[in-house]
Design an enzyme around this catalytic site. Structure first.
Site, PDB file in Angstrom:
ATOM      1  N   LYS A 163       0.845  -1.190   0.000  1.00  0.00           N
ATOM      2  CA  LYS A 163       0.000   0.000   0.000  1.00  0.00           C
ATOM      3  C   LYS A 163       0.880   1.239   0.000  1.00  0.00           C
ATOM      4  O   LYS A 163       1.884   1.303   0.733  1.00  0.00           O
ATOM      5  CB  LYS A 163      -0.896   0.005   1.243  1.00  0.00           C
ATOM      6  CG  LYS A 163      -1.893  -1.150   1.288  1.00  0.00           C
ATOM      7  CD  LYS A 163      -2.987  -0.981   0.259  1.00  0.00           C
ATOM      8  CE  LYS A 163      -4.055  -2.059   0.404  1.00  0.00           C
ATOM      9  NZ  LYS A 163      -5.142  -1.900  -0.580  1.00  0.00           N
ATOM     10  N   GLU A 213      -1.552   0.132  -8.902  1.00  0.00           N
ATOM     11  CA  GLU A 213      -3.001  -0.052  -8.737  1.00  0.00           C
ATOM     12  C   GLU A 213      -3.672   1.223  -8.262  1.00  0.00           C
ATOM     13  O   GLU A 213      -3.253   1.826  -7.267  1.00  0.00           O
ATOM     14  CB  GLU A 213      -3.252  -1.198  -7.747  1.00  0.00           C
ATOM     15  CG  GLU A 213      -4.734  -1.518  -7.583  1.00  0.00           C
ATOM     16  CD  GLU A 213      -4.954  -2.821  -6.817  1.00  0.00           C
ATOM     17  OE1 GLU A 213      -4.117  -3.741  -6.935  1.00  0.00           O
ATOM     18  OE2 GLU A 213      -5.958  -2.908  -6.101  1.00  0.00           O
ATOM     19  N   LYS A 262     -13.693  -7.107  -7.956  1.00  0.00           N
ATOM     20  CA  LYS A 262     -14.268  -7.419  -6.645  1.00  0.00           C
ATOM     21  C   LYS A 262     -15.779  -7.551  -6.825  1.00  0.00           C
ATOM     22  O   LYS A 262     -16.450  -6.566  -7.175  1.00  0.00           O
ATOM     23  CB  LYS A 262     -13.975  -6.316  -5.641  1.00  0.00           C
ATOM     24  CG  LYS A 262     -12.512  -6.238  -5.198  1.00  0.00           C
ATOM     25  CD  LYS A 262     -12.315  -5.112  -4.198  1.00  0.00           C
ATOM     26  CE  LYS A 262     -10.895  -5.109  -3.638  1.00  0.00           C
ATOM     27  NZ  LYS A 262     -10.336  -3.760  -3.521  1.00  0.00           N
TER      28      LYS A 262
HETATM   29 MG    MG Z   1      -6.853  -1.917  -4.465  1.00  0.00          MG
END
Ligand code: MG
Length: 376
Positions: A163, A213, A262
């Site tokens: 992240k 991303e 997702k």
């Molecule tokens: Mg993501």
């Protein structure tokens, strides 16, 4: 089949180790689970909504409300448990895709069980095993980050996603790449940057990332296309893709070269499969993303990960990395280094156990055949 009972369970599980993203630090995770009973079968679904409205506007409480007041009554009234018929029945409910997906996934589990096939087969999946990636959050120091990535790589994960956010981006990625040059690596910004940050983000190119991303805020599709045109690194979209229409727009614009799929973000498995198919038709690889799923969601994502174009490693790692006990059985484990396999049993092949920490539970039934309303 018609649904005889639909139950909501608010459940909580402590994390195996704390996790921090760009908004908050987590010690435990809370999920809404959905259980649909029909024809002697039980279908299970897990809601991906979090307790806080930071990743998106939905929360466990809004999902519970929308399921209780709108989606479950519509399914009980509809007289069918067909997932696509249910999606048509609630098409006029605006948004709340994670709430819809939780119930829709339970209906898919039912459909697969009624057909006597694993969920992945019901979805048209072809893969016997699914490659798995790990996610490492924002660590206290760069050394701790490098160490966490190394441990995930050594544990066999096929890629590691780290992240990033403003102030924690180029230097940490360079440090990981320098220490671990061979680790397939994704940097995930969770939509942290704006159009003014394009020159800064270009500093991440040339570091051999598998993907960058969701670098930009979710509506910045034209800007994402401009960024993608200037990078050798594939841009992967996540938060930007809330529907098939979104992914078509992004693919046509050249805004990405990979997509994180997702089911919760797009309203269910049927839409997730349509998005997968659109990516395949554009020659863009996809993978299944996750949000610290319990077993119900984790096995659902493994089933989705068996679709042919889910060629990048998916977020469907062994349960033990995330939870000591998530209140479901069986746990997900590697079947070979970096790979998991769907359950051979019909449907999801997962059950909620007595150890589940249920914070709240409520069931709903049709009142009668002649009066297809609902009661709690
Ligand atoms: Mg993501």
């Amino acid at each position: 089949m018609r649904a005889e009972r639909v139950s909501l369970l608010m459940t909580r599980a402590p994390l195996a180790r704390p996790f921090e993203n760009r908004w908050q630090r987590f010690e435990s995770w809370t999920k809404v689970l959905v259980r649909v009973e029909a024809g002697g079968l039980t279908g299970l679904g897990e809601c991906t909504a979090m307790e806080t409205p930071y990743y998106n506007y939905e929360t466990t409480e809004t999902a519970w409300h929308v399921l209780e007041r709108y989606l479950i009554p519509l399914v009980l009234r509809s007289g069918t448990t067909d997932p696509e018929a249910a999606a048509r029945a609630w098409a006029h409910v605006n948004g709340h895709e994670e709430a819809k997906a939780a119930l829709e996934c339970a209906l898919w589990d039912l459909r697969a069980k009624a057909a006597g096939v694993p969920l992945g087969v019901a979805l048209g999946g072809e893969r016997a095993t699914v490659p798995v990636g790990a996610t490492v959050g924002i660590e206290p120091t760069i050394d701790a980050l490098v160490d966490a990535v190394a441990r995930a790589h050594e544990a066999g994960y096929a890629r590691v996603r780290i992240k990033i956010r403003q102030g924690w981006d180029v230097e940490p990625v360079k440090a990981v790449r320098s220490a671990l040059p061979d680790v397939p690596l994704i940097a995930d910004a969770n939509a942290a940057y704006g159009a003014e940050d394009l020159p800064h983000l270009r500093a991440l190119d040339g570091l051999g990332l598998l993907a960058l991303e969701q670098p930009l805020k979710s509506r910045l599709i034209a800007e994402s296309a401009a960024l993608q045109a200037s990078l050798a690194t594939p841009v992967c979209l996540d938060e930007s893709v809330k529907s098939l229409a979104d992914v078509r727009q992004a693919l046509d614009a050249g805004a990405c070269r990979a997509v994180n799929v997702k089911a919760g973000r797009v309203g269910g498995l049927a839409e997730a499969r349509r998005i997968h198919d659109a990516c395949r038709d554009h020659g863009v690889p996809a993978f299944v993303g996750a949000k610290y799923d319990f077993g119900v969601g984790r096995w659902t994502n493994i089933a989705l990960g068996t679709l042919a174009n889910m060629t990048l490693p998916s977020d469907v790692g062994p349960t033990a990395r995330y939870y000591r006990d998530d209140g479901t059985t069986p746990q997900v484990c590697f079947v070979s280094p970096g790979r998991v396999a769907p359950r051979p049993a019909p449907g999801l092949g997962v059950e909620i156990t007595d150890s589940a920490h249920v914070v709240r539970a409520q069931s709903f039934c049709p009142t009668s055949d002649k009066e297809p309303r609902w009661r709690a």
